[in-house]
Enzyme design. Structure first.
Site, short mmCIF file in Angstrom:
data_model
loop_
_atom_site.label_atom_id
_atom_site.label_comp_id
_atom_site.label_asym_id
_atom_site.label_seq_id
_atom_site.Cartn_x
_atom_site.Cartn_y
_atom_site.Cartn_z
N GLN A 113 0.83 -1.21 0.00
CA GLN A 113 0.00 0.00 0.00
C GLN A 113 0.87 1.26 0.00
OE1 GLN A 113 -3.65 -0.70 0.60
NE2 GLN A 113 -3.76 1.24 -0.50
N LYS A 128 -2.51 -0.67 6.67
CA LYS A 128 -3.52 -1.70 6.38
C LYS A 128 -3.96 -2.29 7.70
CE LYS A 128 -5.44 -3.61 2.74
NZ LYS A 128 -5.60 -3.09 1.38
N GLY A 167 -12.27 0.11 2.95
CA GLY A 167 -12.62 -1.30 2.83
C GLY A 167 -11.54 -2.13 2.16
N ASP A 168 -11.71 -3.42 2.25
CA ASP A 168 -10.92 -4.41 1.50
C ASP A 168 -11.79 -5.67 1.53
OD1 ASP A 168 -7.94 -4.77 0.38
OD2 ASP A 168 -8.40 -6.61 1.42
N THR A 212 -11.86 0.80 -8.02
CA THR A 212 -10.75 -0.15 -8.19
C THR A 212 -10.92 -0.93 -9.49
OG1 THR A 212 -10.69 -0.34 -5.79
CG2 THR A 212 -9.38 -1.92 -7.03
N SER A 380 -10.23 7.12 -2.93
CA SER A 380 -10.33 7.42 -1.50
C SER A 380 -9.70 8.78 -1.21
CB SER A 380 -9.61 6.35 -0.68
OG SER A 380 -10.40 5.20 -0.54
P1 NDP Z 1 -14.72 -8.56 -1.63
O1 NDP Z 1 -14.84 -9.05 -0.24
O2 NDP Z 1 -15.76 -7.64 -2.16
O3 NDP Z 1 -14.63 -9.80 -2.63
C1 NDP Z 1 -13.64 -10.76 -2.51
C2 NDP Z 1 -13.80 -11.79 -3.61
O4 NDP Z 1 -12.65 -12.59 -3.65
C3 NDP Z 1 -14.98 -12.71 -3.36
O5 NDP Z 1 -15.51 -13.15 -4.58
C4 NDP Z 1 -14.32 -13.86 -2.59
O6 NDP Z 1 -15.01 -15.10 -2.72
C5 NDP Z 1 -12.98 -13.95 -3.28
N1 NDP Z 1 -12.00 -14.45 -2.31
C6 NDP Z 1 -11.58 -13.82 -1.18
N2 NDP Z 1 -10.72 -14.58 -0.51
C7 NDP Z 1 -10.59 -15.70 -1.22
C8 NDP Z 1 -9.83 -16.89 -1.06
N3 NDP Z 1 -9.02 -17.05 0.01
N4 NDP Z 1 -9.92 -17.82 -2.02
C9 NDP Z 1 -10.73 -17.66 -3.09
N5 NDP Z 1 -11.48 -16.56 -3.29
C10 NDP Z 1 -11.41 -15.62 -2.38
O7 NDP Z 1 -13.27 -7.89 -1.73
P2 NDP Z 1 -12.72 -6.85 -2.79
O8 NDP Z 1 -13.33 -7.07 -4.12
O9 NDP Z 1 -12.77 -5.51 -2.18
O10 NDP Z 1 -11.17 -7.26 -2.82
C11 NDP Z 1 -10.66 -8.21 -3.77
C12 NDP Z 1 -9.15 -8.01 -3.90
O11 NDP Z 1 -8.89 -6.70 -4.37
C13 NDP Z 1 -8.35 -8.16 -2.61
O12 NDP Z 1 -7.09 -8.73 -2.92
C14 NDP Z 1 -8.15 -6.72 -2.16
O13 NDP Z 1 -7.00 -6.57 -1.35
C15 NDP Z 1 -7.97 -6.03 -3.51
N6 NDP Z 1 -8.21 -4.61 -3.56
C16 NDP Z 1 -9.39 -4.08 -3.11
C17 NDP Z 1 -9.62 -2.73 -3.20
C18 NDP Z 1 -10.91 -2.11 -2.80
O14 NDP Z 1 -11.04 -0.90 -2.97
N7 NDP Z 1 -11.88 -2.84 -2.30
C19 NDP Z 1 -8.59 -1.81 -3.71
C20 NDP Z 1 -7.42 -2.48 -4.22
C21 NDP Z 1 -7.25 -3.83 -4.12
P3 NDP Z 1 -15.88 -15.64 -1.48
O15 NDP Z 1 -17.07 -14.73 -1.40
O16 NDP Z 1 -16.21 -17.04 -1.85
O17 NDP Z 1 -14.98 -15.55 -0.28
O1 2IT Z 2 -5.79 -2.35 -1.38
C1 2IT Z 2 -6.30 -1.21 -1.46
O2 2IT Z 2 -5.76 -0.32 -2.12
C2 2IT Z 2 -7.56 -0.97 -0.78
N1 2IT Z 2 -8.12 -1.88 -0.19
C3 2IT Z 2 -8.16 0.41 -0.78
C4 2IT Z 2 -7.57 1.25 0.31
C5 2IT Z 2 -8.20 2.61 0.52
O3 2IT Z 2 -7.79 3.23 1.50
O4 2IT Z 2 -9.07 3.04 -0.24
#
Ligand code: NDP
Ligand code: 2IT
Length: 448
Positions: A113, A128, A167-168, A212, A380
């Protein structure tokens, strides 16, 4: 000096000080592998021990989170916040609620990050946090009680000029709402800028939920454009079906590509006619359902493949948007065999080092997460900007700013890779450019 002789002692030190934290080791290793030429060119970084300081978080918080379920049973989870680096601004980064969360995972995410946030060009440091709490199957009231307990400890470490979570995985607008409510109650302050990803009606930025996934696809399109190609008409697979995946699918469709598969932790769904996003959103966002439900409700058009990897589906563009290390070497081999041209990471560190080697050898265009998924945190920062000025922008204005930021990040990575004699290597470009920005600020601010 021999490159390995510069890097190996730094890496050994990280291994020794952080035993067992394998994801953190992996994230540091990848960055250090890019840095040898930078350290050669900039002796001032070594003189100021910048790498050693960068690899050590400024502060690591670990705390107990007790909460009661709907039956009155008491559970104890562990909460984390790693305030990694504040050279460029207050700590900024998401919270992850998932049973796999531990200190090493939070540290890898905080490390990534820090460099990602630098690439956005916004005044934000890196952090984080999260918990090993599993929100799956929990009622709204249980999630609320958990969030309230979590914030009852965390609030004292936060502030719009100190540390700003978002969030994440497992943390979306519902959780941010409960967290914000508790922060407001404890502090007696309507401090909008203390959390981002808020609801649009109460201080949240338009386009933050989309940011994202949208940014990822804009970055992917830019990589293709730099090679004289177009995203339109391409066959795309997107892993995951959460916040990032859904909006990546949306933007890919808007730009004329066809997304034919997505997944969750139980398997993937293949929909050769193109994913029906309206139906998928209804299932994921309204029903809190699974991709298996999508296949069922879509009728004959889609097929659910339980327990298999989505990367067995042939495609031209693959966007991993689920979690770390979800794309391993054998997945990379099958993607290459299936004709993949570009892979861009929506998730943080979804590609294993072995997979990356396979992709490099095959000449696949590769967009690393710290550049490709930076649109979320960049938006953000736009939310913080609006909160600070008591303003709220339109969706289209915010999306335009996001698009410009992604184009700028692409340009920075592309140009930096060329400057260091590694044209087309976005991993090197992102690592070096992010590092230089943080390192210069650290040198300028003295020994802290
Ligand atoms: P969500 O909780 O909205 O969705 C996560 C998705 O990934 C779900 O479909 C989930 O499936 C799947 N998943 C999570 N863990 C696992 C696992 N161990 N094995 C298989 N599938 C898995 O999260 P986000 O969409 O926000 O985040 C997804 C990724 O993007 C993460 O790596 C996060 O760090 C990254 N990210 C997020 C940002 C954001 O703004 N939200 C910004 C930048 C990066 P299931 O429901 O079955 O668990
Ligand atoms: O991995 C990421 O960049 C995030 N989950 C978003 C972080 C944020 O502060 O918007």
């Amino acid at each position: 000096m021999d490159r390995n002789r510069m890097i190996e002692p730094l890496y050994s030190d990280v291994l020794r000080r952080n035993p067992g934290e394998k994801e953190f080791h992996q994230a540091v290793r990848e960055v250090l592998e890019s840095l040898a030429p930078v350290l050669e060119r900039h002796p001032e970084y070594a003189e100021a021990s910048i790498v050693e300081r960068l690899c050590e978080p400024e502060r690591q918080l670990v705390f107990r989170v007790p909460w009661a379920d709907d039956a009155g049973r008491i559970h104890v989870n562990r909460g984390f916040r790693v305030e990694f680096n504040s050279a460029l601004g207050p700590y900024k980064g998401g919270l992850r609620f998932h049973p796999s969360v531990n200190l090493g995972i939070v540290k890898f995410l905080g490390f990534e990050q820090t460099l990602k946030n630098a690439l956005t060009g916004k005044p934000i440091g890196g952090g984080k946090g999260g918990s090993d709490f599993d929100p799956k199957g929990r009622s709204d009231a249980e999630v609320m009680r958990f969030c309230q307990s979590f914030m009852t400890e965390l609030y004292r470490h936060l502030g719009e000029y100190t540390d700003i979570p978002a969030g994440d995985i497992g943390v979306g607008v519902r959780e941010i709402g409960y967290l914000f409510g508790q922060y407001r109650r404890i502090t007696n302050r309507y401090e909008s800028g203390v959390l981002t990803g808020k609801g649009v009606g109460w201080g949240g930025a338009q386009a933050r939920s989309e940011a994202t996934g949208y940014g990822l696809v804009v970055f992917t399109a830019e990589m293709l454009r730099a090679r004289g190609e177009d995203l339109a008409g391409k066959r795309v697979t997107v892993s995951g079906s959460g916040n990032v995946a859904l909006h990546a699918i949306e933007k890919a469709h808007q730009l004329g590509a066809s997304v034919i598969a997505c997944s969750d932790s139980t398997g993937y769904v293949l929909d050769e006619k193109g994913v029906d996003l309206e139906l998928l959103k209804e299932i994921k966002l309204e029903q809190r359902g699974r991709v298996a439900d999508y296949a069922e409700q879509r009728g004959g058009a889609a097929r659910f493949v339980p327990g298999s990897s989505i990367w067995e589906v042939s495609c031209q563009v693959a966007l991993p948007c689920a979690t770390q290390n979800e794309l391993a070497a054998d997945d990379a081999v099958s993607l290459v065999r299936g004709g993949v041209q570009v892979i861009a990471e929506g998730a943080n560190m979804p590609t294993t080092p072995d997979a990356l080697r396979v992709l490099r050898e095959a000449g696949v265009l590769f967009g690393p997460g710290k550049a490709a998924n930076a649109g979320g945190v960049a938006t953000s920062a736009l939310e913080m900007q609006q909160n600070a000025s008591r303003d709220s922008w339109t969706f289209s204005h915010t999306e335009e700013r996001l698009t410009e930021i992604m184009q700028h990040i692409h340009e920075t990575c592309h140009e930096t890779a060329e400057r260091y004699g590694q044209p087309g290597d976005y991993v090197a470009g992102a690592n070096i450019a992010g590092f230089e920005l943080v390192a210069d600020a650290m040198v300028a601010q003295g020994l802290i």
